[in-house]
Design an enzyme around this catalytic site. Structure first.
Site: not given
Length: 276
Positions: A152, A148, A134
């Site tokens: 995550k 993004y 992560s």
């Protein structure tokens, strides 16, 4: 005992550092890459201990094929490192539909499908360890990182729930959360969408400009790889592994801020329950 590690994305970055260190220690590595030529030296130097398969993690049938082949080649998979991914940065509105889909398919769906593919083998072999990459972006959220960070945050939730599901099978899971590192991220794993001039007044524009100019990252990729390897020997396995001051400090700040905001909403939260 020699262990076999399955690592996605071994051509560069953390994946490459992991492979180099593990092979030098006498471990076996089943690697995947989109550019096989990037690891030709490892194939030549470690013909018995290293094997690489071409893989784009957006191709789910191919993930299953590679996992099965790797298990057959080495006989077992002791540690699985879900590392492949990249960062799409910029304002949410700037990204094309194709970029949105590809970011999610790579970082989130690809990671989910890899772990789903390895679980039958780990269960049958009596257990194993999973390291899911992560980042500090799995806890923090800021302008310019919407897509993004969405992937995550998503993989953090999936992996934490998975850890509880597979614990009875002697499978342990660690979520790795590095900050910035001196890897090829900016050169090959960072992507920016087409620019919209309207966002020049948005803080998302500041993030774009910083990334285009290049950001000095404090993290040493070799040390990060070593910390990841060492975590596999910890019992019990750490659920999360923040790496770097620029991971630890923002994560602590984000969690404290969310907790403060949550506590301020306690009265409202409890007010919706029936008195009956």
């Amino acid at each position: 005992m020699t262990r076999t590690w399955l690592i996605t994305g071994v051509s560069s970055g953390f994946g490459r550092k992991l492979a180099e260190q593990l092979l030098s220690r006498g471990e076996c590595v089943a690697g995947t890459a989109r550019r096989l030529e990037a690891v030709a030296d490892l194939t030549a130097d470690y013909p018995d201990a290293f094997n690489v398969w071409h893989l784009d993690v957006t191709d789910t049938p191919r993930i299953r094929e590679v996992v099965d082949d790797a298990h057959e080649r080495f006989g077992r998979l002791d540690v699985v490192v879900s590392n492949a991914g990249y960062g799409l940065f910029g304002a949410a509105e700037e990204a094309t539909d194709e970029q949105v889909r590809h970011q999610i398919d790579t970082n989130l769906v690809g990671s989910i499908q890899l772990l789903r593919a390895v679980l039958p083998h780990l269960r049958a072999d009596g257990g194993g360890r999973i390291l899911q990459l992560s980042s500090v972006g799995g806890h923090t959220a800021g302008p310019g990182g919407t897509l993004y960070q969405a992937t995550k945050w998503g993989i953090e939730g999936f992996t934490e729930a998975l850890a509880a599901e597979v614990a009875p099978f002697n499978i342990s899971v660690t979520i790795v959360e590095p900050g910035g590192a001196r890897t090829s991220f900016a050169g090959g794993s960072l992507r920016l969408p087409p620019k919209l001039d309207a966002y020049d007044i948005s803080p998302a524009s500041d993030v774009r400009q910083a990334l285009e100019a290049g950001v000095d990252a404090p993290g040493d990729p070799a040390r990060i790889a070593t910390a990841m390897i060492n975590s596999v020997d910890q019992v019990p396995a750490p659920l999360r592994l923040p790496l770097g001051s620029d991971s630890w400090t923002p994560i602590v700040s984000a969690l404290e801020s969310r907790l403060e905001d949550l506590r301020a909403r306690k009265d409202v939260a409890l007010s919706v329950e029936s008195a009956d």
